[in-house]
Design a protein around this motif. Sequence first.
Motif, PDB file in Angstrom:
ATOM      1  N   TYR A 158       0.830  -1.210   0.000  1.00 35.49           N
ATOM      2  CA  TYR A 158       0.000   0.000   0.000  1.00 35.49           C
ATOM      3  C   TYR A 158       0.868   1.265   0.000  1.00 35.49           C
ATOM      4  CZ  TYR A 158      -3.515   3.385   1.597  1.00 35.49           C
ATOM      5  OH  TYR A 158      -4.339   4.478   1.715  1.00 35.49           O
ATOM      6  N   GLU A 169       2.737   1.531  -3.407  1.00 37.04           N
ATOM      7  CA  GLU A 169       1.918   1.879  -4.575  1.00 37.04           C
ATOM      8  C   GLU A 169       1.257   3.248  -4.441  1.00 37.04           C
ATOM      9  OE1 GLU A 169      -0.684  -1.417  -5.236  1.00 37.04           O
ATOM     10  OE2 GLU A 169       0.981  -2.665  -5.953  1.00 37.04           O
ATOM     11  N   LYS A 170       0.678   3.526  -3.289  1.00 35.92           N
ATOM     12  CA  LYS A 170      -0.067   4.784  -3.177  1.00 35.92           C
ATOM     13  C   LYS A 170       0.840   5.977  -2.873  1.00 35.92           C
ATOM     14  CE  LYS A 170      -4.032   7.082  -1.181  1.00 35.92           C
ATOM     15  NZ  LYS A 170      -5.139   7.046  -0.244  1.00 35.92           N
ATOM     16  N   TRP A 171       1.878   5.756  -2.057  1.00 34.15           N
ATOM     17  CA  TRP A 171       2.654   6.908  -1.575  1.00 34.15           C
ATOM     18  C   TRP A 171       4.143   6.843  -1.937  1.00 34.15           C
ATOM     19  CZ3 TRP A 171      -0.081  10.949  -0.148  1.00 34.15           C
ATOM     20  CH2 TRP A 171      -1.378  10.743   0.344  1.00 34.15           C
ATOM     21  N   ASN A 172       4.537   5.842  -2.705  1.00 37.67           N
ATOM     22  CA  ASN A 172       5.951   5.682  -3.062  1.00 37.67           C
ATOM     23  C   ASN A 172       6.854   5.822  -1.829  1.00 37.67           C
ATOM     24  OD1 ASN A 172       8.244   5.422  -4.630  1.00 37.67           O
ATOM     25  ND2 ASN A 172       8.351   7.603  -5.110  1.00 37.67           N
ATOM     26  N   GLU A 204      -4.231  10.836   5.377  1.00 35.11           N
ATOM     27  CA  GLU A 204      -5.302  10.242   4.566  1.00 35.11           C
ATOM     28  C   GLU A 204      -6.644  10.932   4.781  1.00 35.11           C
ATOM     29  OE1 GLU A 204      -4.740   7.950   2.290  1.00 35.11           O
ATOM     30  OE2 GLU A 204      -3.383   6.387   3.018  1.00 35.11           O
ATOM     31  N   ASP A 253      -3.243  16.186  -2.436  1.00 38.90           N
ATOM     32  CA  ASP A 253      -2.220  15.469  -1.667  1.00 38.90           C
ATOM     33  C   ASP A 253      -0.822  15.970  -2.031  1.00 38.90           C
ATOM     34  OD1 ASP A 253      -3.846  13.730  -0.240  1.00 38.90           O
ATOM     35  OD2 ASP A 253      -3.884  12.247  -1.853  1.00 38.90           O
ATOM     36  N   GLN A 291       3.304  14.756  -1.744  1.00 37.86           N
ATOM     37  CA  GLN A 291       4.051  13.522  -1.494  1.00 37.86           C
ATOM     38  C   GLN A 291       4.741  13.553  -0.134  1.00 37.86           C
ATOM     39  OE1 GLN A 291       6.812  14.491  -5.036  1.00 37.86           O
ATOM     40  NE2 GLN A 291       8.071  13.125  -3.764  1.00 37.86           N
ATOM     41  N   SER A 322       9.025   9.652   0.610  1.00 36.23           N
ATOM     42  CA  SER A 322       9.124   9.347  -0.824  1.00 36.23           C
ATOM     43  C   SER A 322      10.336  10.041  -1.471  1.00 36.23           C
ATOM     44  CB  SER A 322       7.840   9.751  -1.555  1.00 36.23           C
ATOM     45  OG  SER A 322       7.720  11.160  -1.577  1.00 36.23           O
ATOM     46  N   GLU A 342     -10.433   2.885  -0.190  1.00 38.59           N
ATOM     47  CA  GLU A 342     -10.559   4.251  -0.728  1.00 38.59           C
ATOM     48  C   GLU A 342     -11.966   4.796  -0.491  1.00 38.59           C
ATOM     49  OE1 GLU A 342      -8.507   6.663  -1.738  1.00 38.59           O
ATOM     50  OE2 GLU A 342      -6.917   5.271  -1.210  1.00 38.59           O
TER      51      GLU A 342
END
Length: 395
Positions: free
Chosen positions: A81, A84-87, A209, A216, A218, A222, A287
């Motif tokens: 998670y 993929e979502k937040w690197n 979140e 958003d 980053q 990241s 989500e």
Amino acid sequence: MDYKFTESIASLAPSAIREILKYSSVPGMISFAAGNPSPEAFPIKDIERITQNILQKNPITALQYSITEGYGPLRDTMKQYMKEKWNSFGENDELIITSGAQQVMDLMTKAFVEKGDTIICEKPTFIGSLNAFRSYGANLVGVEIDDDGMNIDSLEKALNENRNAKFIYTIPNFQNPSGVTMSLEKRKAIYALAKKYGVIILEDNPYGEIRFAGKDIQTIKSLDTDGLVVYAGSFSKVLSPGMRVGYAIGDKRIIAKLTVCKQTSDVHTTALSQMITDEFMKTVDFEKHLQNIRAIYRKKANLMMDLMDEYFGDKITYNKVEGGLFIWCKLPKQVDMMDFCTKAVKDKKVALVPGTAFLINENEECHEFRTNYSTPTEQQLIEGMQKLGELVKEI
Ligand SMILES: Cc1ncc(COP(=O)(O)O)c(C=O)c1O
């Protein structure tokens, strides 16, 4: 018996806030002082179904001792998670499940901070973290926050003056208590300074979140190519704080040490809570769940801000919020903030948190207080703000 507590522990609870919060349990009190998720944000039916399933199909794993690193399937779920979502999960990283994000602050201090070592914090910042740092005898240095996050010049000055700094503690999204979100530019600048001075960044992101407006940004994690950032995540504000599930992501060597530190604290995070969290992530549209929560907070935050505009006028100013749970309000200089908060709780039965609670030195001059909109009902928001409005007329 005259108990001799350690020096670090003896000084823990700030006295001013204790004085005010002792009135919070008085019947009829409207509390804007808490930081709890909204009761209507809990997915009770899903948790009931998932818990029954676990206890029918896999009861021994849920009830037996478990490993300190955390429940394997949940660790895998969260690594994926966050990648993929937040690197925010790199090649050299590992992830440990903790008992809430609060434990990450405790473990990081335990692992890195000798008595007298410096931790650089935002000013103001979350009292739970300040107390975790204090409990190890850390030297706390505060850096002011601008509208877009930590002041970079002050941060560099603090790093220069405190060569024994072990980490920079930051809450980049919807900071508790100020509500400020750090810009991407500042995230990059802080990362560059951490690299220059060889200091770790502890990025605490329990509210990221629950953004209900704007875009958003980053994570600092990241940007991390040097193993400099430890990221603290939490399910408290997006699922349930009572389940006590949080996590830390960082370089493998750091997470290995945090694991040893956790072993002597609580052995492992509650297995049933971890299993419920994993099943929730796997069987519920996360989500969509986040969208539901965001809608609840958007509505309540907008209601509170509208009421502030109506009742505070230009006497009390506040930072508009785009997420999180709090609004940070500023009184005019000539008004005594402690006196205002004391009158609010005693005379109007509305509990606020005096801003001094979030300072390293609670005796410093402070004109702010924090309100929370997630815990009260809409009716309580309206009534509480009306009552504060009466108080504002007197100033
Ligand atoms: C900024 C911040 N960090 C960490 C925590 C601790 O959260 P948890 O319930 O995950 O321990 C909180 C809780 O309010 C918080 O506001």
